[in-house]
Motif scaffolding. Sequence first.
Motif, short mmCIF file in Angstrom:
data_model
loop_
_atom_site.label_atom_id
_atom_site.label_comp_id
_atom_site.label_asym_id
_atom_site.label_seq_id
_atom_site.Cartn_x
_atom_site.Cartn_y
_atom_site.Cartn_z
N ARG A 89 0.85 -1.19 0.00
CA ARG A 89 0.00 0.00 0.00
C ARG A 89 0.88 1.24 0.00
O ARG A 89 1.93 1.29 0.68
CB ARG A 89 -0.92 0.01 1.22
CG ARG A 89 -1.89 1.19 1.26
CD ARG A 89 -2.93 1.02 2.34
NE ARG A 89 -3.86 2.14 2.39
CZ ARG A 89 -4.92 2.19 3.20
NH1 ARG A 89 -5.18 1.16 4.01
NH2 ARG A 89 -5.72 3.23 3.19
N ILE A 90 0.44 2.27 -0.75
CA ILE A 90 1.19 3.52 -0.88
C ILE A 90 0.59 4.58 0.04
O ILE A 90 -0.63 4.69 0.17
CB ILE A 90 1.14 4.04 -2.34
CG1 ILE A 90 1.60 2.96 -3.31
CG2 ILE A 90 1.97 5.30 -2.50
CD1 ILE A 90 1.33 3.33 -4.78
N SER A 91 1.45 5.38 0.68
CA SER A 91 0.99 6.56 1.41
C SER A 91 1.91 7.72 1.06
O SER A 91 3.09 7.51 0.72
CB SER A 91 0.98 6.32 2.92
OG SER A 91 2.29 6.08 3.40
N THR A 92 1.39 8.95 1.11
CA THR A 92 2.17 10.12 0.73
C THR A 92 1.95 11.25 1.73
O THR A 92 0.94 11.29 2.44
CB THR A 92 1.79 10.62 -0.67
OG1 THR A 92 0.37 10.88 -0.71
CG2 THR A 92 2.13 9.58 -1.74
N GLU A 127 -2.96 18.50 -7.54
CA GLU A 127 -1.99 17.41 -7.54
C GLU A 127 -0.56 17.94 -7.66
O GLU A 127 -0.27 18.81 -8.47
CB GLU A 127 -2.28 16.44 -8.69
CG GLU A 127 -3.58 15.67 -8.51
CD GLU A 127 -3.81 14.65 -9.61
OE1 GLU A 127 -2.95 14.54 -10.50
OE2 GLU A 127 -4.85 13.97 -9.58
N THR A 177 2.17 12.15 -9.01
CA THR A 177 1.47 10.87 -8.99
C THR A 177 2.50 9.75 -8.85
O THR A 177 3.50 9.72 -9.58
CB THR A 177 0.65 10.66 -10.28
OG1 THR A 177 -0.38 11.64 -10.33
CG2 THR A 177 0.02 9.27 -10.30
N LYS A 187 3.35 5.83 -9.14
CA LYS A 187 2.95 4.56 -9.75
C LYS A 187 3.89 3.47 -9.25
O LYS A 187 5.11 3.67 -9.18
CB LYS A 187 3.03 4.67 -11.28
CG LYS A 187 2.06 5.67 -11.88
CD LYS A 187 2.08 5.64 -13.40
CE LYS A 187 3.39 6.17 -13.94
NZ LYS A 187 3.39 6.20 -15.43
N LEU A 221 -0.22 -0.12 -9.30
CA LEU A 221 -0.94 0.67 -8.30
C LEU A 221 -0.57 2.13 -8.51
O LEU A 221 0.56 2.45 -8.87
CB LEU A 221 -0.55 0.26 -6.88
CG LEU A 221 -0.79 -1.20 -6.46
CD1 LEU A 221 -0.29 -1.43 -5.05
CD2 LEU A 221 -2.27 -1.54 -6.55
N THR A 222 -1.53 3.04 -8.30
CA THR A 222 -1.25 4.47 -8.44
C THR A 222 -1.86 5.25 -7.29
O THR A 222 -2.86 4.84 -6.70
CB THR A 222 -1.82 5.04 -9.76
OG1 THR A 222 -3.25 4.91 -9.74
CG2 THR A 222 -1.25 4.31 -10.96
N GLN A 223 -1.25 6.38 -6.98
CA GLN A 223 -1.79 7.29 -5.97
C GLN A 223 -1.24 8.68 -6.19
O GLN A 223 -0.03 8.85 -6.42
CB GLN A 223 -1.47 6.81 -4.56
CG GLN A 223 -2.04 7.72 -3.49
CD GLN A 223 -1.99 7.09 -2.11
OE1 GLN A 223 -2.29 5.91 -1.93
NE2 GLN A 223 -1.58 7.86 -1.12
#
Length: 660
Positions: A254-257, A557, A560, A562, A576-578
Motif C-alpha cells: 500500500r502507498i501513502s504520501t 496534484e 502521482t 505509480k 498501483l497508483t496514488q
Amino acid sequence: MKNLLLPALLALLAPAATAFAQHAPAAVLPDTLHNHEVRGTVREARTGQPLPGTTVLVKGTNTGTSTDQNGYYTLLVPNAPQATLVFSSIGFATVERSVQQARVLNVSLVPDTKQLNETVVTGRGVRGVARAVTGSVSTLAGRVAGVNVDKKSKRGAYEMHDSNQPTGAPYPAQAEAGAGDTYAKVKENAFFTVKNAPLSTFALDVDNASYSNVRRFLNEGQLPPRDAVRVEEMLNYFRYDYAAPPTASPDPVRISTELAVCPWNTAHQLARIGIQAKKVETTQLPPANLVFLVDVSGSMAGPDRLPLVQAGLKLLVKQLRPQDRVALVVYAGAAGLVLPPTPGSQPQVILEAIDRLQAGGSTAGGAGLRLAYSTARQSFNKAGNNRVILASDGDFNVGESSEQALEQLIVDQRESGIFLTVLGCGRGNLRDSRMETLADKGNGNYAYLDNLDEAGRVLVAQFGGTLFTVANDVKLQVEFNPVRVANYRLVGYENRLLEAEDFNNDRKDAGELGAGHTVTALYEIVPVGSPQPLVDQLKYQAEKASPAVVLAQSAGEVLTVKLRYKEPQGNSSKLLTQALTGAPAAIASASPDFRFSAAVAQFGMLLRQSEQRGTATWAATEQLANNARGTDADGYRAELVRLVRLAEGLSGSSGSIGKR
C-alpha cells in the motif's frame, strides 16, 4: 512445664547447630551470600534520555554488561565492601559508583567533548576513549562485545575481552580497492527540471546495511567514509507507522504520501512516499527451506566475524518450526556440506553443527555458492520459502572472484525460485559493494551485523521480512505536475535508478519486499514560483498548459506515484497508483514519521558532506529527530539521536561540516 523444657532443649541443640553451620558444604549456603543483583538505568545528564550501549563493569574484574535500548542494565556484583561499578560510553565522562548494599543504582553521564576530540584510531582499534561494546544479553537488547557468558551465573555476568587486544585492521580514511573496507562510489542525485524530465523511476530497496555499518564506525570513534553512507538504507533501517494493505485487498502493498516544508531548505518542499508490505504472522509463513552458507576462511577469524555469525544463526534456529528445513554449507579453500537438510524439529543437531565451525584457509566463494544452491534445490519446496543465507565479509579470493562471474552465477540460480540473503560482518576487510550486489542480483536483501543485537533484529524480530518475500520486482515511477513543481531531487537510491521505459518492462529486475517491510522515499521539490529558482524560465517552451495539466492543477496534484510489483511466483506485474495533493504542511505540523525520516536523511547528508545539505546542522538534526521519536518501543530512534551527538563530536575534532 512446656515453658521449662523448650529453653533446655534449645540449649542442648545449639552446639550441634553451630557445628553444622561451620562444616556444612558451601553449596547449601544461599548464593546471595556471595553475590547480589544490582540494576538501574543510565541516562544522559543533560536531557535525561536513556543511554543504550553503556558499558557497566565491576571495577578490577572482567565482569560486566551493557545497557539495553532503554538504558537499563542488571548485573551480579560480588558482596564486597569495596565493590565499585564503572560506567563508560563514548563521548561521555566515565563515572564510578560504590555499590555497598545497593540493589538499584541509577547513573547520569555528562558529555565529554574533549574525550571525543582525543580519539585515536590505530590498528588495535580505538584508543583514548571508552570503546562502545557490541554483542547482546539474552534479551538481545544489550551490547557486550565479543563476550562469553559466565556459565556459573544465570543472571547475566560476562567475561569481556581486553579492549586493547587487536580487533582487526585499522579503518581506512578513504576506501581503496584491495586495502581496507571497500565501497561502491555514490554520485549523489542532482536536481532535474520537470519540463525536461517529468518522470523519476527507481527500484525499491529494503537493504539497511549502511545504517548498522555507519553505527559501527561512530561507536568505534570514527566518522564513516563518505561512500559508506547510503541515505536510502539509513531511511529504511527504521520502521514507520504507514497504513497497511486492507485485509480484503489482493495487493500485498500500500502507498501513502505526505508533503511538508523541507527542513534543510525552507524555500523547498519535501515529499514523502511510504510503502507498507502486508504483515504475516510467523505461524502463517510457508515452510522454509534454508541453506546457511558460511564463510570460514582465515579472514573470518576475528570475534566480530565467525563467532558473531554463529551466535546470530543460533538465534534463527530457535525460531524454526518442525516444517522448516536447514542445511549448512561452508567454504574456505574448498566448499563442503557440514549438515544435510535437517528439519526444524531437530534444533540441537543444527546447533551442534554451527558450533563446530572454525575459520582458516582461503576463500572459494564461487564453489560455496554453487554447492549451497545445489543443496537448496535438493529440498526445494514449491509452496515454501527457498533461500540461501550467505554470511561473510565478502572476500572471495579463490575461484570465481570477479563480480561479473558471481553475479551471473546468482542471476542464473534465482530463476529457479531460490533467493539469496547476505549477512555482512567484520571490519578492515569488508567488501561492502560486492555483498550488496550479490544480494540485489539474488532477489534478496543485505544486512550488516555490527553486533548480536543486530543479528537478533534481522534474523528474529524481522524473521518474516528478512526471509519471506511478498512482492517481487517492485518499481516506483513518480510523475511531477509542472504546474506545481519546477525541479525535484530524489534523496538517495543512487544505485537503484532505472530508465523511464524500464518501469513497464517486466523483464527488468527490481527490488523485493518482505512481509511487514516498510520502504521510504523522499523527494526534495522546488515549487513553481520559488524565490530561488534553480533554472531560469525557458524562452522557447510553450507556456499554455494542456487540458490534463489544467485538470491536475484544479485537483491540487503535486505528483502521482505509480508502483509495479509481481506476485512471488508471478511473471506479469500489477500496477498501483496514488496522487499526492494539497499544500505543504509546516515541518512542525508534519507527522512524527515524516519528521523522523527527514531527520535521518539530513543526518545522512551531513555525514556525506552533501552539497545539497542546505542549512542542516547537527543541532537541528538532533532536535528534529528527538522531537519525532514517538513511542520508540525498540529504542532505535533514541539511538539515532545519540549517534548524531557522536558524529557532531567527531566532526568537531576533524574540522568537518555540520557544527552547531
